[in-house]
Structures are given as structure tokens and as C-alpha cells.
Enzyme design. Structure first.
Site, mmCIF file in Angstrom:
data_model
loop_
_atom_site.group_PDB
_atom_site.id
_atom_site.type_symbol
_atom_site.label_atom_id
_atom_site.label_comp_id
_atom_site.label_asym_id
_atom_site.label_seq_id
_atom_site.Cartn_x
_atom_site.Cartn_y
_atom_site.Cartn_z
ATOM 1 C CB ALA A 156 -0.873 -0.014 1.249
ATOM 2 N N GLY A 171 0.548 -5.124 0.742
ATOM 3 C CA GLY A 171 -0.587 -5.201 -0.186
ATOM 4 C C GLY A 171 -0.233 -5.892 -1.495
ATOM 5 C CD GLU A 197 -2.452 -7.686 2.619
ATOM 6 O OE1 GLU A 197 -2.110 -6.525 2.320
ATOM 7 O OE2 GLU A 197 -3.133 -7.937 3.625
ATOM 8 C CD GLU A 203 1.394 -5.716 5.677
ATOM 9 O OE1 GLU A 203 2.233 -6.611 5.950
ATOM 10 O OE2 GLU A 203 0.631 -5.781 4.706
HETATM 11 N N1 CO8 Z 1 4.530 3.138 -0.605
HETATM 12 C C1 CO8 Z 1 4.911 4.323 -1.138
HETATM 13 N N2 CO8 Z 1 6.079 4.495 -1.772
HETATM 14 C C2 CO8 Z 1 6.902 3.444 -1.870
HETATM 15 C C3 CO8 Z 1 6.569 2.182 -1.347
HETATM 16 C C4 CO8 Z 1 5.317 2.048 -0.690
HETATM 17 N N3 CO8 Z 1 4.870 0.864 -0.204
HETATM 18 N N4 CO8 Z 1 7.597 1.330 -1.584
HETATM 19 C C5 CO8 Z 1 8.523 2.040 -2.255
HETATM 20 N N5 CO8 Z 1 8.114 3.304 -2.440
HETATM 21 C C6 CO8 Z 1 8.816 4.414 -3.094
HETATM 22 C C7 CO8 Z 1 9.971 4.941 -2.259
HETATM 23 O O1 CO8 Z 1 9.494 5.866 -1.284
HETATM 24 C C8 CO8 Z 1 10.825 5.577 -3.310
HETATM 25 O O2 CO8 Z 1 10.244 6.805 -3.690
HETATM 26 P P1 CO8 Z 1 11.168 8.148 -3.825
HETATM 27 O O3 CO8 Z 1 12.126 7.805 -4.940
HETATM 28 O O4 CO8 Z 1 10.197 9.206 -4.192
HETATM 29 O O5 CO8 Z 1 11.857 8.311 -2.533
HETATM 30 C C9 CO8 Z 1 10.658 4.626 -4.509
HETATM 31 O O6 CO8 Z 1 9.439 3.930 -4.271
HETATM 32 C C10 CO8 Z 1 11.781 3.628 -4.626
HETATM 33 O O7 CO8 Z 1 11.867 2.921 -3.402
HETATM 34 P P2 CO8 Z 1 13.233 2.725 -2.590
HETATM 35 O O8 CO8 Z 1 14.172 3.863 -2.875
HETATM 36 O O9 CO8 Z 1 12.901 2.461 -1.161
HETATM 37 O O10 CO8 Z 1 13.795 1.411 -3.301
HETATM 38 P P3 CO8 Z 1 14.838 0.353 -2.684
HETATM 39 O O11 CO8 Z 1 15.254 -0.497 -3.823
HETATM 40 O O12 CO8 Z 1 15.891 1.028 -1.890
HETATM 41 O O13 CO8 Z 1 13.974 -0.534 -1.663
HETATM 42 C C11 CO8 Z 1 12.031 -1.779 -0.950
HETATM 43 C C12 CO8 Z 1 12.941 -1.352 -2.127
HETATM 44 C C13 CO8 Z 1 12.801 -2.725 -0.021
HETATM 45 C C14 CO8 Z 1 10.837 -2.518 -1.546
HETATM 46 C C15 CO8 Z 1 11.580 -0.538 -0.169
HETATM 47 O O14 CO8 Z 1 11.065 0.431 -1.101
HETATM 48 C C16 CO8 Z 1 10.515 -0.793 0.850
HETATM 49 O O15 CO8 Z 1 10.797 -1.334 1.910
HETATM 50 N N6 CO8 Z 1 9.259 -0.396 0.540
HETATM 51 C C17 CO8 Z 1 8.155 -0.518 1.464
HETATM 52 C C18 CO8 Z 1 7.677 -1.946 1.603
HETATM 53 C C19 CO8 Z 1 6.561 -2.045 2.621
HETATM 54 O O16 CO8 Z 1 6.718 -1.780 3.800
HETATM 55 N N7 CO8 Z 1 5.378 -2.453 2.153
HETATM 56 C C20 CO8 Z 1 4.216 -2.617 2.984
HETATM 57 C C21 CO8 Z 1 3.406 -1.352 3.007
HETATM 58 S S1 CO8 Z 1 2.044 -1.445 4.150
HETATM 59 C C22 CO8 Z 1 0.867 -2.333 3.337
HETATM 60 O O17 CO8 Z 1 1.061 -2.773 2.242
HETATM 61 C C23 CO8 Z 1 -0.440 -2.523 4.060
HETATM 62 C C24 CO8 Z 1 -1.509 -3.150 3.188
HETATM 63 C C25 CO8 Z 1 -2.879 -3.066 3.809
HETATM 64 C C26 CO8 Z 1 -3.400 -1.647 3.880
HETATM 65 C C27 CO8 Z 1 -4.806 -1.615 4.392
HETATM 66 C C28 CO8 Z 1 -5.442 -0.265 4.577
HETATM 67 C C29 CO8 Z 1 -4.878 0.896 3.896
#
Ligand code: CO8
Length: 259
Positions: free
Chosen positions: A65, A110, A113, A133
Site C-alpha cells: 500500500a 498489499g 496480498e 506491515e
Molecule cells: N509506498 C509508497 N512508496 C513506496 C513504497 C510504498 N509501499 N515502496 C517504495 N516506495 C517508493 C519509495 O518511497 C521511493 O520513492 P522516492 O524515490 O520518491 O523516494 C521509490 O518507491 C523507490 O523505493 P526505494 O528507494 O525504497 O527502493 P529500494 O530499492 O531502496 O527498496 C524496498 C525497495 C525494499 C521494496 C523498499 O522500497 C521498501 O521497503 N518499501 C516498502 C515496503 C513495505 O513496507 N510495504 C508494505 C506497506 S504497508 C501495506 O502494504 C499494508 C496493506 C494493507 C493496507 C490496508 C489499509 C490501507
């Protein structure tokens, strides 16, 4: 037509690509709304027999998400967003036509999921799954607590959900989270190969099989077998059944009309 999705049809197979690669295809509210729209379109389009969903770019299927949007949520909007996403993912699972997730990279939160709401998952060797999460102080909210614990061993599911640890493609294959792992450059072709194979069968049988197998999630063995017998009867009443059995006896390929 869609801002965050690409949608194309190749023969009887639809390809949906989540297209926010600069944000690793994170699911913002607008993308969830578009997913609802595209899967409604797929359901009602009689030419589409099978759908594939994947992510744009080299790195991600869906990295979860959208955390920027999540950060602004409160108790009420958080619950509402969870319910909205759950409904869209249920819509995919209950589409009535097979949906294949071609997981080309990160499938986190997500994203994992979404892949689990699909009926079959194939992955690139670069894919990484997980429910991270807990690292953000939340729990999975798009059906992950339920689907992961049903899809794999519940104890393992809990470990992944409680630690947020990532699952690489080899491990995903071992635990039955994915059916096949392919080299990244082969993934799309392999997903289409599988989709086309399913699309070449009689679609009444395909859809009845899908419905019966999915019913195992909600019914007892005896209720499930009642449904199986009823839907077996539906298949026997179809022109496809006559064609399939006649073609076998006449030693030729069947030509299914999906009637
Ligand atoms: N949301 C928003 N932006 C994201 C997300 C995300 N989930 N993941 C990556 N991005 C963005 C980064 O912020 C970055 O943007 P910017 O260049 O503007 O700073 C761009 O994508 C590239 O990401 P990274 O620089 O972080 O890339 P890396 O190669 O260094 O890392 C990772 C890759 C490991 C995947 C890392 O991006 C990461 O950990 N992302 C988050 C993963 C995460 O925690 N996902 C779970 C989110 S919570 C969720 O999914 C809940 C679902 C249910 C919701 C129910 C109600 C709403």
C-alpha cells in the site's frame, strides 16, 4: 483510460500491469479504484477467458500500500481503506475466471496480498514476497492474515507476519506460495503460456472447476462435494462435454464453443 494501470488483450487473455514504477507500483487509493474498474471490465468481457496481473518496471510487482497515503490515515479512514481494498481483492478472487499473478519483483504487504488474491502465482527468480506491515506498526489489511495462513502452513504464515521477513523466490516455491519460478526475462511468456493453455480448454469446465476448488475455503467436505456434483451436472449438460468426449472417441482435437 487508466492512469495507474496498463490494460491489453492478447487473444482471450487480458494483461493488467500496475504502472507506477517510480513508486515500485505501490497501491494508492486511485490504483485500488482502477483495479476495481479493470476487473469489472474483465468480468463482463466475454472474449476474456483468463487474466494476468503484473507490475511495471524491473524491480517490483507491488511494494505494498502507498505508505505516504497510509501515513495520513486515522482510525476511521484506515478501516475504510482496508475494507475497500479487501472488497477489490475479493472481487479478483471471485471473478469467475482464472487470474494469474506474474510476480516480477517485490510483492510486499498489499502486493503479497494482491498476489494471494489471484488463483495462480508464478514468479521471477528476482521476486521477493513478504508481509512487512509489522515494521510500520500495522498488520496486513488487504486479506493477508487470512490468505497467507490458508495458503501455507499457518505457523510459518504467523512467523512471516510477526517478523516481516522477506521470502525469496526459492523459498516461496518451497512453501507453496508460488507454482513456478522462472528467469526474469521468461516470466511474461511463461505466464502467457499457462494462461493460453487454460484458455484453450472448455471455459464452462474451467469456471466450474475454479468455483468448486475456491469453495473449499468456505465449506465442509460434504458441502463441497454437493457443489462438485451439481457443477459436474452443469458440465455434463454442456455442448462442450459432447464435443470433448466425441473428439476423444474420434481421435481429434476438441473445438470447444464454451456453450
Ligand atoms: N509506498 C509508497 N512508496 C513506496 C513504497 C510504498 N509501499 N515502496 C517504495 N516506495 C517508493 C519509495 O518511497 C521511493 O520513492 P522516492 O524515490 O520518491 O523516494 C521509490 O518507491 C523507490 O523505493 P526505494 O528507494 O525504497 O527502493 P529500494 O530499492 O531502496 O527498496 C524496498 C525497495 C525494499 C521494496 C523498499 O522500497 C521498501 O521497503 N518499501 C516498502 C515496503 C513495505 O513496507 N510495504 C508494505 C506497506 S504497508 C501495506 O502494504 C499494508 C496493506 C494493507 C493496507 C490496508 C489499509 C490501507
Amino acid at each position: 483510460m487508466y492512469e495507474n494501470l496498463l490494460f491489453e488483450k492478447r487473444g482471450n487473455v487480458a494483461l493488467v500491469t500496475i504502472n507506477r514504477p517510480e513508486k515500485l507500483n505501490a497501491l494508492n487509493d486511485a490504483t485500488i479504484t482502477e483495479l476495481e474498474k479493470v476487473f469489472t471490465e474483465i468480468k463482463t468481457d466475454d472474449e476474456i477467458y483468463v487474466a494476468i496481473i503484473t507490475g511495471a518496471g524491473e524491480k517490483a510487482f507491488v511494494a505494498g500500500a502507498d505508505i505516504k497515503e497510509l501515513n495520513q490515515m486515522n482510525v476511521v479512514s484506515g478501516e475504510a481503506m482496508s475494507v475497500k481494498g479487501q472488497k477489490v481483492f475479493d472481487q479478483i478472487e471471485n471473478l469467475g475466471k482464472p487470474v494469474i499473478a506474474a510476480v516480477n519483483g517485490y510483492a510486499l504487504g498489499g502486493g503479497c496480498e494482491l498476489a494471494m488474491a489471484c488463483h495462480i502465482r508464478v514468479a521471477s527468480a528476482k521476486a521477493k514476497f513478504g508481509q512487512p506491515e509489522v515494521n510500520l506498526g500495522i498488520i496486513p489489511g488487504y486479506g493477508g492474515t487470512q490468505r497467507l495462513a490458508r495458503l501455507i502452513n499457518p505457523g510459518r504464515a504467523l512467523e512471516y507476519i510477526l517478523t516481516g521477513d522477506m521470502i525469496d523466490a526459492t523459498e516461496a516455491l518451497q512453501i507453496g506460495l508460488v507454482n513456478h519460478v522462472y528467469e526474469p526475462e521468461e516470466l511474461t511468456d511463461k505466464a502467457f503460456e499457462l494462461a493460453n493453455k487454460i484458455a484453450s480448454k472448455g471455459q464452462i469446465a474451467v469456471r466450474m472447476a475454479l468455483k468448486t476448488v475456491l469453495a473449499t475455503k468456505e465449506t465442509s467436505q460434504s458441502e463441497g462435494q454437493k457443489l462438485e456434483a451439481a457443477l459436474f451436472g452443469v458440465c455434463i449438460g454442456s455442448e462442450d462435454f459432447k464435443e470433448g468426449t466425441s473428439a476423444f472417441l474420434e481421435k481429434r482435437k476438441p473445438e470447444f464453443k464454451n456453450k
